[in-house]
Design a protein around this motif. Structure first.
Motif, PDB file in Angstrom:
ATOM      1  N   VAL A   1       0.771  -1.028  -0.107  1.00 52.91           N
ATOM      2  CA  VAL A   1       0.061  -0.055  -0.113  1.00 52.91           C
ATOM      3  C   VAL A   1       0.913   1.376   0.075  1.00 52.91           C
ATOM      4  CG1 VAL A   1      -1.727   1.328   1.202  1.00 52.91           C
ATOM      5  CG2 VAL A   1      -1.752  -1.314   1.114  1.00 52.91           C
ATOM      6  N   GLU A   2       0.880   1.983  -0.827  1.00 58.34           N
ATOM      7  CA  GLU A   2       1.467   3.162  -1.150  1.00 58.34           C
ATOM      8  C   GLU A   2       1.000   4.437  -0.288  1.00 58.34           C
ATOM      9  OE1 GLU A   2       2.729   4.307  -5.200  1.00 58.34           O
ATOM     10  OE2 GLU A   2       2.443   2.163  -5.667  1.00 58.34           O
ATOM     11  N   GLU A   3       1.224   4.379   1.223  1.00 58.00           N
ATOM     12  CA  GLU A   3       0.458   5.368   2.073  1.00 58.00           C
ATOM     13  C   GLU A   3       1.202   6.650   2.265  1.00 58.00           C
ATOM     14  OE1 GLU A   3      -0.218   2.756   5.064  1.00 58.00           O
ATOM     15  OE2 GLU A   3       1.820   2.409   5.775  1.00 58.00           O
ATOM     16  N   GLY A   4       2.435   6.652   1.497  1.00 56.05           N
ATOM     17  CA  GLY A   4       3.295   7.954   1.932  1.00 56.05           C
ATOM     18  C   GLY A   4       2.611   9.143   1.283  1.00 56.05           C
ATOM     19  N   VAL A   5       3.265  10.305   1.536  1.00 49.63           N
ATOM     20  CA  VAL A   5       2.492  11.414   1.237  1.00 49.63           C
ATOM     21  C   VAL A   5       3.576  12.250   0.216  1.00 49.63           C
ATOM     22  CG1 VAL A   5       1.158  11.769   3.128  1.00 49.63           C
ATOM     23  CG2 VAL A   5       3.333  12.730   3.267  1.00 49.63           C
TER      24      VAL A   5
ATOM     25  N   GLU B   1       8.798   8.708   0.070  1.00 51.25           N
ATOM     26  CA  GLU B   1       8.113   7.814   0.761  1.00 51.25           C
ATOM     27  C   GLU B   1       7.478   6.575   0.247  1.00 51.25           C
ATOM     28  OE1 GLU B   1       5.313  10.006   3.211  1.00 51.25           O
ATOM     29  OE2 GLU B   1       7.064  11.065   4.303  1.00 51.25           O
ATOM     30  N   ASN B   2       7.028   6.821  -1.014  1.00 48.53           N
ATOM     31  CA  ASN B   2       6.282   5.672  -1.715  1.00 48.53           C
ATOM     32  C   ASN B   2       7.352   4.930  -2.419  1.00 48.53           C
ATOM     33  OD1 ASN B   2       3.489   6.219  -0.982  1.00 48.53           O
ATOM     34  ND2 ASN B   2       3.427   8.002  -2.553  1.00 48.53           N
TER      35      ASN B   2
ATOM     36  N   ILE C   1       8.710   2.573   0.264  1.00 45.56           N
ATOM     37  CA  ILE C   1       7.729   1.661   0.544  1.00 45.56           C
ATOM     38  C   ILE C   1       7.817   0.498  -0.309  1.00 45.56           C
ATOM     39  CG2 ILE C   1       5.132   1.197   0.771  1.00 45.56           C
ATOM     40  CD1 ILE C   1       4.911   3.824   1.934  1.00 45.56           C
ATOM     41  N   LYS C   2       8.051   0.932  -1.658  1.00 45.62           N
ATOM     42  CA  LYS C   2       7.822  -0.488  -2.670  1.00 45.62           C
ATOM     43  C   LYS C   2       9.130  -0.934  -2.603  1.00 45.62           C
ATOM     44  CE  LYS C   2       6.452   2.655  -5.814  1.00 45.62           C
ATOM     45  NZ  LYS C   2       5.733   3.250  -7.150  1.00 45.62           N
TER      46      LYS C   2
ATOM     47  N   ASP D   1       9.055   6.082  -7.414  1.00 48.22           N
ATOM     48  CA  ASP D   1       7.716   6.627  -7.605  1.00 48.22           C
ATOM     49  C   ASP D   1       7.712   7.779  -8.472  1.00 48.22           C
ATOM     50  OD1 ASP D   1       4.951   6.020  -6.646  1.00 48.22           O
ATOM     51  OD2 ASP D   1       5.276   8.074  -5.693  1.00 48.22           O
TER      52      ASP D   1
ATOM     53  N   SER E   1      -9.055   5.102  -8.948  1.00 48.75           N
ATOM     54  CA  SER E   1      -8.171   3.977  -8.997  1.00 48.75           C
ATOM     55  C   SER E   1      -8.145   3.132 -10.048  1.00 48.75           C
ATOM     56  CB  SER E   1      -8.265   3.214  -7.319  1.00 48.75           C
ATOM     57  OG  SER E   1      -9.811   2.996  -7.437  1.00 48.75           O
TER      58      SER E   1
END
Length: 206
Positions: free
Chosen positions: A40-44, A48-49, A52-53, A69, A91
């Motif tokens: 889940v790409e929950e970074g802002v 951050e995203n 995460i990946k 990203d 989405s």
């Protein structure tokens, strides 16, 4: 020194672009496919995203992982779509719907107020299984331009058909792949990343 890593992406267009860019600049690298789950790409932020990946891919495979990203930021929209570029129209929307929505939102905006920028952040994550203590690094690349009034060109993907790079009178989708690879936001981020990859390759190969 060769270096094997997983490219944490299920986007076939992005994978092919990465393979071209990496093959040109680091031919000794071995790019491995990633078939693991998408986190889940929950970074802002892009950074951050990307992290995460990359962290998810490194944990899933036990290998060095790269992830990016990226997106487009539009001046008059205060930097939007930004991290929401891939799902700007929803989405489940595809590239065409995202492009059309963005053009509709800018329908009353004329030059020179259609400035935009492609942004790419690439995250490198080396798990402890590969290098004691692990390692992380983030590189960024930006590509400045202007948004066209209608899509043009059949190359590229995403917002390429409406992005006119500064100094050119064509869109990114009208550039040949090798022309785009020489100047894109992704290529610029990789240029910043390359020295770090070479340092990691040397450390891992000791």
């Amino acid at each position: 020194m060769s270096l094997e890593f997983v490219l944490a992406s299920h986007n076939a267009h992005k994978v092919r672009e990465f393979q071209r860019i990496i093959g040109e600049r680091m031919p000794q690298a071995v790019v491995l496919p990633y078939d693991g789950p998408e986190p889940v790409e929950e970074g802002v932020t892009f950074a951050e995203n990307a992290l995460i990946k990359a962290r998810a891919a490194a944990q899933h495979t036990g290998r060095i992982a790269l992830a990016d990203d990226s997106g487009i930021t539009v001046d008059v929209l205060g930097g939007a779509p930004g991290i929401f570029s891939a799902r700007w129209a929803g989405s489940a929307a595809g590239d065409e719907a995202n492009v059309r929505l963005l053009l509709d939102q800018l329908s009353d905006i004329r030059r020179p107020h259609r400035g935009a920028e492609f942004h790419c952040t690439i995250a490198l994550v080396v798990p402890e299984a590969v290098l004691a203590g692990g390692h992380e690094f983030v590189a960024e690349g930006r590509w400045r331009g202007t948004l066209a009034y209608e899509p043009r060109g059949s190359h590229g993907f995403g917002y390429d058909p409406i992005f006119e790079p500064d100094g050119l009178e064509v869109t990114a989708a009208e550039l040949r792949p090798e022309e785009k690879d020489a100047q894109s936001h992704r290529a610029r981020a990789f240029v910043e990343l390359l020295p770090e990859l070479e340092r990691v390759a040397a450390r891992v190969g000791r």
